[in-house]
Write a protein that holds these residues in place. Structure first.
Motif, mmCIF file in Angstrom:
data_model
loop_
_atom_site.group_PDB
_atom_site.id
_atom_site.type_symbol
_atom_site.label_atom_id
_atom_site.label_comp_id
_atom_site.label_asym_id
_atom_site.label_seq_id
_atom_site.Cartn_x
_atom_site.Cartn_y
_atom_site.Cartn_z
ATOM 1 N N THR A 219 0.810 -1.221 0.000
ATOM 2 C CA THR A 219 0.000 0.000 0.000
ATOM 3 C C THR A 219 0.844 1.272 0.000
ATOM 4 O O THR A 219 0.297 2.366 0.030
ATOM 5 N N TRP A 220 2.158 1.121 -0.060
ATOM 6 C CA TRP A 220 3.059 2.280 0.050
ATOM 7 C C TRP A 220 2.860 3.280 -1.082
ATOM 8 O O TRP A 220 3.118 4.486 -0.913
ATOM 9 N N ALA A 224 -2.478 8.446 1.264
ATOM 10 C CA ALA A 224 -3.192 8.188 2.514
ATOM 11 C C ALA A 224 -4.690 8.453 2.367
ATOM 12 O O ALA A 224 -5.512 7.705 2.910
ATOM 13 N N THR A 229 -0.648 3.802 2.506
ATOM 14 C CA THR A 229 0.271 4.118 3.601
ATOM 15 C C THR A 229 1.359 5.101 3.190
ATOM 16 O O THR A 229 2.352 5.266 3.897
#
Length: 242
Positions: A219-220, A224, A229
């Motif tokens: 999810t990087w 957000a 993330t």
């Protein structure tokens, strides 16, 4: 003068992208003018963004001259290539010369590529836009070409290892209609309008993106506010200020 370096470099990039099996979804290229100057304006999320932006001009048989930090031109490999492709070095301590060179190129009918955020956005959201692109378009009497990229951060971005494997990474690119840069309008207003349009194109690219994270560890690359993330803009500012 014949372009001896730029077309082969584009061919090499296309070969590399094919080897990586990138899934490039590129729409709106009909908005790239077939002649005359223009300032191409894009978001900036990865180190290869200039290559993907440049690809959008190929259907119109155009080449984009990018403004890039001067250190890239000092590198023993990239430097000679950047100069041969007639890109424009930017020394942030002496930006007037780069501005003058870009203005001259625009008036001679070139497309100049600009990332108005100046640096890669670690949050993968739009940072504040600097007004240079708008001012150049106003002074040269050329339009602004808004564009948005999505997925390029998954290949190579700030603070992450490069992913040069054959992982079928999708790349989504959206090009908007040219925006007039009224010389009587304050540059700040023109800059805000182009930023709003790039934001709209970015959201369209994100909606069209064909894959979602494969799991919590993937999810990087998602902002957000979309459930990922990546650091928030506030977190990035706090880190930079620290």
């Amino acid at each position: 003068m014949a372009e001896l370096v730029y077309p082969p470099v584009i061919g090499l990039a296309r070969t590399m992208f094919k080897a990586l099996d990138l899934r490039i979804d590129m729409r709106g290229t009909e908005h790239i003018p077939r002649q005359g100057g223009a300032v191409l304006v894009s978001n900036h999320i990865g180190y290869l963004d200039f290559v993907f932006c440049g690809l959008t001009a190929r259907p119109a048989k155009r080449l984009v001259r990018f403004m890039a930090k001067e250190s890239v031109f000092r590198h023993k490999v990239s430097g000679p290539l950047m100069r041969a492709m007639k890109h424009i070095p930017v020394d942030r301590a002496q930006g007037e010369q780069a501005y003058a060179n870009a203005l001259k190129a625009l008036r001679s009918g070139e497309i100049i590529g600009v990332f108005p955020e100046a640096t890669i956005s670690p949050s993968f959201t739009l940072k504040n836009f600097k007004s240079g692109a708008a001012r150049m378009a106003q002074e040269a009497g050329v339009p602004l070409l808004p564009m948005a990229l999505w997925g390029t951060q998954r290949i190579w971005t700030k603070g992450r290892p490069r992913d040069m494997g054959r992982n079928h990474i999708p790349i989504t690119i959206r090009v908007g209609e040219p925006l007039a840069a009224d010389p009587d309008d304050p540059a700040a207003n023109v800059t805000q309008r182009v930023k709003v349009r790039v934001q709209e194109l970015l959201e369209a690219a994100q909606r069209a993106y064909p894959v979602r994270p494969r799991g919590p560890e993937d999810t990087w690359w998602v902002p957000a506010h979309l459930g990922g993330t990546a650091p928030t803009p506030a977190q990035v500012r706090s880190r930079d200020d620290g």
